[in-house]
Design an enzyme around this catalytic site. Structure first.
Site, PDB file in Angstrom:
ATOM      1  N   GLU A  77      -3.716  -0.325  -2.204  1.00 46.66           N
ATOM      2  CA  GLU A  77      -3.160   0.564  -3.231  1.00 46.66           C
ATOM      3  C   GLU A  77      -4.224   1.233  -4.113  1.00 46.66           C
ATOM      4  OE1 GLU A  77      -0.045  -1.558  -5.247  1.00 46.66           O
ATOM      5  OE2 GLU A  77       1.160  -1.739  -3.421  1.00 46.66           O
ATOM      6  N   GLU A 103       3.393  -3.288   3.179  1.00 47.60           N
ATOM      7  CA  GLU A 103       4.210  -4.003   2.191  1.00 47.60           C
ATOM      8  C   GLU A 103       5.525  -3.253   2.034  1.00 47.60           C
ATOM      9  OE1 GLU A 103       2.609  -4.688  -1.710  1.00 47.60           O
ATOM     10  OE2 GLU A 103       0.609  -5.171  -0.946  1.00 47.60           O
TER      11      GLU A 103
END
Length: 530
Positions: free
Chosen positions: A164, A283
């Site tokens: 991220e 995810e």
């Protein structure tokens, strides 16, 4: 409030359905694998579901102790590597039948250019002071794994660069150009070690995702790099409202989420040289926080049943975050039901969402139906498997009544397939044609049949479970199993069943004859008496 769902299945109709539910599962930081409860939960998940890969944070964080420095006799600082904990973790994963999906991060403190960290366990999220040192760490680690487990094996482990980076909490200042530099240098170092390695990124989540995907591919084009796959994350709740230890989040519109996933596919395919590149959701979950009570509910299970029916439409794989609740991003949780990400609550108690995954793992055959509330597969033996769900963003008191018509060929049953009193013959002397008999099996997960959260609440919400409480919660956390025998009529098999609010029902229809032991009469047994 009841609503009818009436479907007629055409077994000749083929519907696209990529069921990669078992490709990968998420975990917290890798160092947690040294804990006993963590491994008990992982072993349970593998026995009941069985995933193929596992992905987690913190490979290079200081608790794994891989990167070390010392001064040689001339006072020059040297790097050395300690793989003791890495070997323990990898050995444990492999004993569970898992291969890692390697996420490269976070930054060892001695190598980091800054002090910014994330989470309770302080993962450093700054770039390396020296990219040569970083590449040396990456290649030394991969080389060690290749020596220990075999090069031909380790090159099959996918590699993702960082986590991220589009969020400033996970990558200092969310510096796009600096991340592209990290990716390029890492990609080149890994490929120089062994070009068979598959390396991808940018592992983005949420904020400016379309911009990041496009700019990432533009940079790869400029640098003449072809990533082996693209990675991103997928969460489906609104911003949480915080109260005490918890964050309460409403589910978002599923269609908007699917449209966002499609946008990534469209951007990739707009680049001629990258068209068709695999997308891996490394995810996904409903809420993106590890203290959201929604995660523990039947509502979560039903919503994710719909997600799993469609996540494979544009993505090669999709990894649920996470398998269990031994997890410390915001610290050690206070209670067994605290809204953790996991499929399994602490105490090895499966949550309702656990069974949504187990149901999808059981599916085999050709998909012949996919709608907003049901998926059906036609199996090789002429039967069917399916999952039906009653998903909603908020409680509305709705119960769905499914009525499904399946095609079933009339067959000439063998003599042993008939009860004695019905063993009549036609003019040829063979048993007469009749509708085939089937075993109809249901596994039901709803708020009345599989709801450990309710029992925990009724117990008084104990923060620490004694052995009896733990056992009772485990017992009530399993699906309700029921069955019946049904016979097809005029080439059709009619099945009806309800799905309660936030319920998920797995059903299975198998051709079944009866071959009783000599003298055994089931109907007589069920009548009671002699």
């Amino acid at each position: 409030m009841k609503e009818n769902r009436i479907y007629e299945i055409d077994s000749r109709k083929k519907v696209f359905f990529r069921n990669n539910v078992d490709f990968c599962i998420g975990t917290g930081r890798m160092g947690l694998a040294l804990q006993k409860e963590y491994m008990e939960q992982l072993q349970f998940v593998q026995e009941e579901i069985g995933f193929r890969h596992i992905r987690g944070h913190g490979l290079f964080s200081d608790d794994m102790a891989i990167y070390q420095e010392y001064e040689d006799e001339s006072g020059v600082k040297r790097a050395e590597y300690n793989f003791t904990y890495l070997d323990l973790v990898m050995d444990s994963y492999r004993k569970c039948g898992l291969r890692p999906f390697l996420e490269l991060g976070f930054m060892p403190e001695k190598m980091a250019s800054g002090k910014q960290t994330v989470f309770y366990w302080k993962g450093n999220v700054t770039p390396p002071k020296d990219y040569q040192d970083w590449c040396g760490l990456v290649t030394a680690t991969l080389r060690h794994l290749m020596e220990r487990y075999g090069a031909d094996e380790v090159v099959t482990w996918p590699i993702e660069v960082w986590n991220e980076p589009n969020l400033p909490g996970f990558w200092k200042d969310a510096d796009m150009k600096e991340y592209f530099r990290l990716f390029r240098r890492t990609f080149e170092a890994v490929k120089a070690l062994d070009k068979r390695f598959r390396v991808g990124g940018p592992a983005i989540c949420g904020v400016q995702d379309e911009l990041w995907i496009r700019e990432f591919l533009e940079d790869c084009r400029k640098e003449k790099i072809v990533p082996d796959f693209i990675t991103r994350h997928h969460y489906t709740t609104e911003f949480p409202e915080n109260k005490g230890h918890y964050g309460y989040a409403a589910l978002s519109d599923a269609e908007q989420g699917f449209a966002n996933l499609q946008s990534t596919r469209d951007i990739i395919d707009s680049f001629e040289e990258y068209k068709g590149l695999e997308i891996h959701l490394t995810e996904f979950n409903t809420s993106y926080i590890p203290n959201c009570p929604l995660h523990d509910t039947n509502q979560n299970a039903a919503y994710l049943a719909q997600q799993l029916s469609r996540l494979g439409d544009v993505n090669e794989s999709y990894s649920y975050w996470t398998f269990g609740d031994i997890f410390e991003e915001q610290g050690v949780p206070f209670t067994p039901f605290h809204g953790g990400f996991g499929l399994v609550a602490n105490g090895c108690i499966p949550k309702p969402t656990f069974w949504t995954f187990q149901f999808y793992k059981e599916l085999r055959g050709e998909c012949v139906h996919k709608s907003e509330d049901m998926i059906v597969l036609h199996t090789a033996d002429g039967g069917y498997q399916g999952i039906a769900w009653n998903a909603a963003r908020e409680r509305c008191g709705r119960e769905l009544q499914f009525e499904i018509v399946f095609p079933a060929e009339d067959v000439l049953l063998a003599e042993n397939d008939f009860p004695v009193e019905n063993n009549f013959a036609d003019e040829s002397g063979l048993p007469a044609k009749t509708g085939r008999e089937y075993l109809l099996l249901f596994k039901t997960v709803d708020e009345d049949t599989c709801n450990p959260l309710r029992l925990w609440h009724d117990m008084g919400e104990p923060s620490g479970l004694n052995e009896r409480q733990k056992k009772l919660l485990q017992e009530c956390a399993r699906p309700f199993l029921s069955s019946e025998r049904v016979r097809a009529e005029e080439g059709k098999l009619r099945v009806a069943f309800p799905v309660k609010e936030f319920g998920v029902v797995y059903f299975e229809i198998q051709p079944a004859g009866t071959k009783s032991d000599r003298g055994y009469d089931y109907d007589r047994v069920m009548r009671g008496g002699a």
